[in-house]
Design a protein around this motif. Structure first.
Motif, PDB file in Angstrom:
ATOM      1  N   ILE A 109       0.861  -1.161  -0.004  1.00  0.00           N
ATOM      2  CA  ILE A 109      -0.004   0.046  -0.055  1.00  0.00           C
ATOM      3  C   ILE A 109       0.988   1.166   0.205  1.00  0.00           C
ATOM      4  CG2 ILE A 109      -1.765   1.147   1.182  1.00  0.00           C
ATOM      5  CD1 ILE A 109      -2.784  -1.285   2.499  1.00  0.00           C
ATOM      6  N   THR A 110       0.520   2.183  -0.742  1.00  0.00           N
ATOM      7  CA  THR A 110       1.454   3.374  -1.084  1.00  0.00           C
ATOM      8  C   THR A 110       1.327   4.339  -0.112  1.00  0.00           C
ATOM      9  OG1 THR A 110      -0.119   4.458  -2.672  1.00  0.00           O
ATOM     10  CG2 THR A 110       1.593   2.825  -3.543  1.00  0.00           C
ATOM     11  N   ASP A 111       2.100   5.279   0.120  1.00  0.00           N
ATOM     12  CA  ASP A 111       2.017   6.356   1.019  1.00  0.00           C
ATOM     13  C   ASP A 111       0.684   7.433   0.999  1.00  0.00           C
ATOM     14  OD1 ASP A 111       4.177   5.576   2.517  1.00  0.00           O
ATOM     15  OD2 ASP A 111       5.542   7.165   1.658  1.00  0.00           O
ATOM     16  N   ALA A 112       0.404   7.600  -0.538  1.00  0.00           N
ATOM     17  CA  ALA A 112      -0.882   8.396  -0.798  1.00  0.00           C
ATOM     18  C   ALA A 112      -1.965   7.672  -0.355  1.00  0.00           C
ATOM     19  CB  ALA A 112      -0.539   8.612  -2.566  1.00  0.00           C
ATOM     20  N   GLN A 113      -1.966   6.279  -0.499  1.00  0.00           N
ATOM     21  CA  GLN A 113      -3.139   5.427  -0.461  1.00  0.00           C
ATOM     22  C   GLN A 113      -3.421   5.482   1.123  1.00  0.00           C
ATOM     23  OE1 GLN A 113      -1.986   1.888  -2.239  1.00  0.00           O
ATOM     24  NE2 GLN A 113      -3.127   2.117  -4.136  1.00  0.00           N
ATOM     25  N   TRP A 114      -2.292   5.398   1.953  1.00  0.00           N
ATOM     26  CA  TRP A 114      -2.582   5.360   3.417  1.00  0.00           C
ATOM     27  C   TRP A 114      -3.058   6.854   3.956  1.00  0.00           C
ATOM     28  CZ3 TRP A 114      -3.079   1.463   6.012  1.00  0.00           C
ATOM     29  CH2 TRP A 114      -2.422   0.410   6.004  1.00  0.00           C
ATOM     30  N   ASN A 115      -2.468   7.991   3.121  1.00  0.00           N
ATOM     31  CA  ASN A 115      -2.981   9.131   3.380  1.00  0.00           C
ATOM     32  C   ASN A 115      -4.539   9.371   3.199  1.00  0.00           C
ATOM     33  OD1 ASN A 115      -2.227  11.891   4.298  1.00  0.00           O
ATOM     34  ND2 ASN A 115      -2.936  12.403   2.214  1.00  0.00           N
ATOM     35  N   LEU A 116      -5.034   9.065   2.029  1.00  0.00           N
ATOM     36  CA  LEU A 116      -6.387   9.059   1.846  1.00  0.00           C
ATOM     37  C   LEU A 116      -7.223   8.099   2.778  1.00  0.00           C
ATOM     38  CD1 LEU A 116      -8.116   8.946  -1.552  1.00  0.00           C
ATOM     39  CD2 LEU A 116      -8.712   7.424  -0.104  1.00  0.00           C
ATOM     40  N   LEU A 117      -6.722   7.135   3.104  1.00  0.00           N
ATOM     41  CA  LEU A 117      -7.483   6.088   3.965  1.00  0.00           C
ATOM     42  C   LEU A 117      -7.682   6.795   5.549  1.00  0.00           C
ATOM     43  CD1 LEU A 117      -6.179   2.844   3.253  1.00  0.00           C
ATOM     44  CD2 LEU A 117      -8.460   3.541   2.830  1.00  0.00           C
ATOM     45  N   ARG A 118      -6.475   7.656   6.004  1.00  0.00           N
ATOM     46  CA  ARG A 118      -6.646   8.185   7.158  1.00  0.00           C
ATOM     47  C   ARG A 118      -7.542   9.498   7.185  1.00  0.00           C
ATOM     48  NH1 ARG A 118      -0.767   6.747   7.268  1.00  0.00           N
ATOM     49  NH2 ARG A 118      -0.342   8.430   6.123  1.00  0.00           N
ATOM     50  N   ARG A 119      -7.433  10.287   6.174  1.00  0.00           N
ATOM     51  CA  ARG A 119      -8.354  11.408   5.939  1.00  0.00           C
ATOM     52  C   ARG A 119      -9.767  11.070   5.905  1.00  0.00           C
ATOM     53  NH1 ARG A 119      -6.338  16.294   4.896  1.00  0.00           N
ATOM     54  NH2 ARG A 119      -8.187  16.933   4.132  1.00  0.00           N
ATOM     55  N   THR A 120     -10.082  10.026   5.468  1.00  0.00           N
ATOM     56  CA  THR A 120     -11.570   9.447   5.130  1.00  0.00           C
ATOM     57  C   THR A 120     -11.770   8.479   6.457  1.00  0.00           C
ATOM     58  OG1 THR A 120     -10.846   7.653   3.696  1.00  0.00           O
ATOM     59  CG2 THR A 120     -11.644   9.790   2.838  1.00  0.00           C
ATOM     60  N   GLY A 121     -10.973   8.149   7.378  1.00  0.00           N
ATOM     61  CA  GLY A 121     -11.416   7.402   8.506  1.00  0.00           C
ATOM     62  C   GLY A 121     -11.609   5.862   8.377  1.00  0.00           C
ATOM     63  N   THR A 122     -10.990   5.203   6.965  1.00  0.00           N
ATOM     64  CA  THR A 122     -11.229   4.151   6.667  1.00  0.00           C
ATOM     65  C   THR A 122     -10.355   3.190   6.587  1.00  0.00           C
ATOM     66  OG1 THR A 122     -11.115   4.844   4.300  1.00  0.00           O
ATOM     67  CG2 THR A 122     -13.347   4.883   4.966  1.00  0.00           C
ATOM     68  N   VAL A 123      -9.072   3.456   7.323  1.00  0.00           N
ATOM     69  CA  VAL A 123      -7.869   2.571   7.387  1.00  0.00           C
ATOM     70  C   VAL A 123      -8.316   1.210   7.785  1.00  0.00           C
ATOM     71  CG1 VAL A 123      -5.904   2.200   8.776  1.00  0.00           C
ATOM     72  CG2 VAL A 123      -6.423   4.548   7.849  1.00  0.00           C
ATOM     73  N   HIS A 124      -9.189   0.978   8.299  1.00  0.00           N
ATOM     74  CA  HIS A 124      -9.733  -0.185   9.238  1.00  0.00           C
ATOM     75  C   HIS A 124      -9.973  -0.950   7.987  1.00  0.00           C
ATOM     76  CE1 HIS A 124     -13.997   0.457   8.904  1.00  0.00           C
ATOM     77  NE2 HIS A 124     -13.646   1.760   9.183  1.00  0.00           N
ATOM     78  N   LEU A 125     -10.580  -0.800   7.060  1.00  0.00           N
ATOM     79  CA  LEU A 125     -11.013  -1.498   5.869  1.00  0.00           C
ATOM     80  C   LEU A 125     -10.093  -2.309   5.181  1.00  0.00           C
ATOM     81  CD1 LEU A 125     -13.806   0.892   4.334  1.00  0.00           C
ATOM     82  CD2 LEU A 125     -14.041  -0.933   5.958  1.00  0.00           C
TER      83      LEU A 125
END
Length: 764
Positions: A223-239
């Motif tokens: 998983i790329t840094d950009a993808q992690w950042n988007l998941l954090r900003r949308t609160g969907t990391v747990h998915l």
């Protein structure tokens, strides 16, 4: 059960606050209240579970501390034999991997080292597989991480994973594979590694291939840094991890399918009721899915919670949801009392508790989407205090993002991923894309929606960590706001939430100065605060493309201090250990002015004579002079900050030549506090320079057991001969000095916030 579980948790949390594990005599004192409350059986039960929690954690943590690497073995060439314990992680400087040690020797003598260690190997030809036995020569050191306010506790992370030493593999002699065969103990790891490789081969270079692999085997390295950042900003990391949500989905799906199939010929096949068979099948399926993630701690918690829920079906008992949750909490803590050190522990239990509390008795006939939306509202609000307390940030679009993303993941993406993984497991790699490629298409579509939400101006709220009392008030507020309709004064919950956002961290009074030398390892980063202004001097190193001191140390520190903008950023010169974190700091905060000692760093060049005054505190740039500008270390910016209560001199990496120029120029050098030039190198801190500065406090910004051996013993001896008090960041962590009417007060964050798992103070 609820009171017992909370008391057990309370006992664990009490011990977690200790700088050292309590002795058995101390634990015995906890039994004294039992004698006072013997007439009240419920109170006695609570006290007994409280003591049991404290005792259980003390015992388990003590076993881990016994595995600590002996100090005498640090930095020595050790020969170790053992097994590759988990999937190696590639990085810019080679592979990182966990290693289970079977034997260890120093020369011809056997030595005892921790059972599990964390190693790195820069050899490009090193390609181990899980479960292989290897012999290698390594150099180890004890776990030692940065210790800063607001920063990540790396030592706690390693302690929770039972890793009590880390190091690197020596080039000579080269690592040797002893046995390519694999033991049964590592069978799951082999399956996970092989599945990940075949998934990547099938998916190729698709944008979301790393997400598919993470959903299949828990390996998130793709998983790329950009993808992690988007998941954090949308609160969907747990998915994107094999989490409790996905495990519950698998268990529920198998439960209903198995129940239906078992009941098809008749209700009692082999005298086993269909619901019981379905519950057992569901749990076994969930356990198999958790195995794909390597039975990491989050999956262990999910399995325990699932076992409690499905166990109620097997035992034909109807338990209240709160009782089920409390039972799961108690079993999780008995299994692993150190789970409380993981944010995921709190996130999972608080999320479930918020849902149980908010939807109880929810039988008002609302549509499915309205009920689902209410669940997301409950989770979003219920998690808000916890997220701000743990991470100093929370996604404001999380309820909407999860409203859309959770059904898409759990009803479509995860089933397709598991189907594709099953086909690969059956050797049908050729038809696996029929399931996996549509899963990537769905992720592409969902990603565009999440990207739109993440780009909203206020998608993520970031602030300082609230005070403990403000967090307590916020808990009361969320309880009121999530209460059922008809509950009196629900709206008052908003008032209880206000301290969470309105109460600011303390700041210096007018005329005062707060100075913090941050712990960034072998590098430099410092913050000077006055009543209404802030200055950052250097930003530490950039260690890799995914980790730098700016984002890991400087930004979290500024956020927890309530600083929203930087008035002046000084980058003393262009060396990585001083300037590497600057891009992260510039991206996170608006900066009014940048002073630079290197042409490679954009900003106004530092020049002797620059000066300004903030809130009664004077700032003066003493160097470099024009002839030394851009001359590597000697071209470093030199900054003197003086107040009515004391003076600080920041000298960057200046060496003998620059020190001599400062003496010849006759600039004011006297300072109460000196950040040692060039980390205490013997090329600096010349006797004449020290005689002019005459510091009472000397700070060494150095790395733990750094390869340069800074500070040099001769330099340390010079300062000691002057009677100065010496501090270093490996021993003290962030060094915080307050200049106020009381004089100069110096404290080390590592000592002030010490917990039993932290390394004891010692030499750099």
């Amino acid at each position: 059960m609820r009171a017992a579980a909370i008391a057990f948790l309370g006992g664990i949390l009490v011990v977690q606050q200790f700088p050292a594990l309590p002795s058995p005599a101390w634990l015995a004192v906890l039994f004294l209240p039992v004698a006072l409350a013997w007439r009240h059986p419920r109170a006695v039960l609570v006290i007994l579970f409280l003591v049991a929690g404290a005792s259980w954690l003390t015992f388990r943590a003590g076993l881990i501390l016994e595995q600590t690497l002996p100090e005498g073995l640090e930095g020595r060439d050790l020969i170790v034999e053992g097994f590759i314990a988990d999937i190696p992680t590639p990085g810019e400087y080679g592979l990182r991997f966990e290693f289970d040690v079977a034997e260890a020797a120093l020369g011809d003598s056997a030595v005892k080292v921790p059972r599990r260690i964390l190693l790195s190997n820069a050899d490009p030809g090193f390609a181990p597989r899980v479960g292989e036995r290897w012999r290698m020569t390594v150099r180890l050191k004890r776990p030692h991480g940065f210790r800063n306010p607001g920063g990540f506790d790396y030592e706690a992370h390693l302690f929770r994973k039972r890793i009590r030493a880390r190091g690197y593999v020596r080039d000579h002699p080269a690592a040797e594979r002893l046995d390519p065969s694999h033991g049964l103990r590592y069978a799951v790891g082999r399956v996970r590694q092989g599945l990940g490789e075949r998934l990547r081969a099938v998916l190729g270079e698709r944008a979301h291939a790393g997400l598919i692999v993470a959903l299949a085997n828990g390996d998130t390295r793709g998983i790329t840094d950009a993808q992690w950042n988007l998941l954090r900003r949308t609160g969907t990391v747990h998915l994107v991890a094999i989490s409790g949500l996905h495990i519950s989905l698998v268990a529920g799906l198998v439960f209903f399918l198995a129940r239906f199939a078992w009941a098809w010929p008749g209700y009692t096949v082999l005298r086993v009721p269909a619901p019981i068979f379905g519950a057992v099948a569901g749990f076994l399926a969930a356990a198999a899915y958790a195995a794909l993630a390597g039975f990491v701690i989050p999956t262990q918690r999910a399995l325990v919670m699932l076992a409690v829920a499905l166990g109620a079906i097997v035992l034909r008992r109807r338990w209240a949801p709160s009782t089920l949750l409390a039972t799961a909490l108690l079993l999780v803590l008995v299994h692993d009392p150190l789970a409380v050190m993981a944010p995921g522990f709190w996130l999972s239990f608080v999320a479930v508790a918020a849902i149980v509390y908010a939807v109880r008795g929810d039988q008002d006939g609302r549509s499915l989407w309205r009920k689902w939306g209410h669940v997301q509202w409950a989770v979003g609000l219920g998690m808000l205090p916890l997220l701000l307390g743990l991470f100093q940030q929370a996604s404001l679009v999380s309820p909407l993002a999860n409203l859309l993303a959770v059904p898409a993941f759990d009803l479509l993406v995860v089933p397709l991923t598991l189907l594709g993984a099953a086909l690969i497991g059956l050797g049908q790699d050729g038809i696996a894309p029929l399931a996996l490629v549509p899963a990537t298409w769905l992720l592409d579509l969902l990603w565009s929606v999440l990207g739109g939400l993440a780009d909203l101006p206020y998608a993520q709220w970031t602030q300082h960590r609230p005070a403990d009392w403000a967090l307590a008030c916020a808990v009361v507020g969320t309880i009121l706001l999530l209460a059922p309709r008809g509950w009196p004064a629900r709206a008052v919950g908003v008032v209880w939430l206000l301290p969470l956002f309105l109460v600011r961290p303390p700041a210096p009074a007018a005329g005062e100065m707060w100075f913090t030398l941050l712990d960034v390892g072998q590098g430099l980063a410092a913050v000077v605060r006055t009543h209404a202004h802030s200055l950052v001097f250097d930003t530490g190193a950039r260690f890799s493309s995914r980790f730098d001191a700016g984002s890991a140390v400087v930004v979290p520190y500024l956020q927890q201090a309530g600083i929203r903008s930087i008035d002046v950023l000084v980058v003393s010169h262009g060396d990585n250990d001083h300037a590497g974190g600057a891009p992260a700091v510039l991206a996170a905060f608006p900066v009014s002015r940048t002073l630079s000692g290197s042409p490679e760093v954009p900003g106004t060049p530092c020049r002797a004579g620059q000066a300004w005054r903030w809130d009664g505190v004077d700032f003066a740039v003493l160097g470099p002079p024009e002839p030394l500008a851009g001359r590597h270390n000697d071209g470093s910016c030199v900054l003197r900050v003086s107040s009515a209560n004391g003076t600080v001199l920041l000298s960057g990496d200046i060496e003998r030549r620059a020190e001599e120029w400062l003496l010849e120029a006759g600039v004011p050098l006297a300072a109460d506090v000196l950040v040692a030039p060039h980390h205490g190198s013997r090329t600096s801190s010349t006797p004449g320079f020290l005689e002019k500065v005459r510091p009472r406090h000397v700070l060494f910004p150095v790395g733990y057991r750094n390869r340069y051996r800074h500070p040099h013993p001769d330099v340390v001896a010079r300062y000691e001969a002057m009677g100065a008090r010496l501090y270093d960041t490996p021993s003290g962590g962030a060094l915080e000095l307050r200049f106020d009417r009381k004089g100069i007060t110096a404290t080390g964050y590592r000592e002030r916030e010490r917990r039993y798992w932290h390394a004891r103070p010692g030499p750099p």
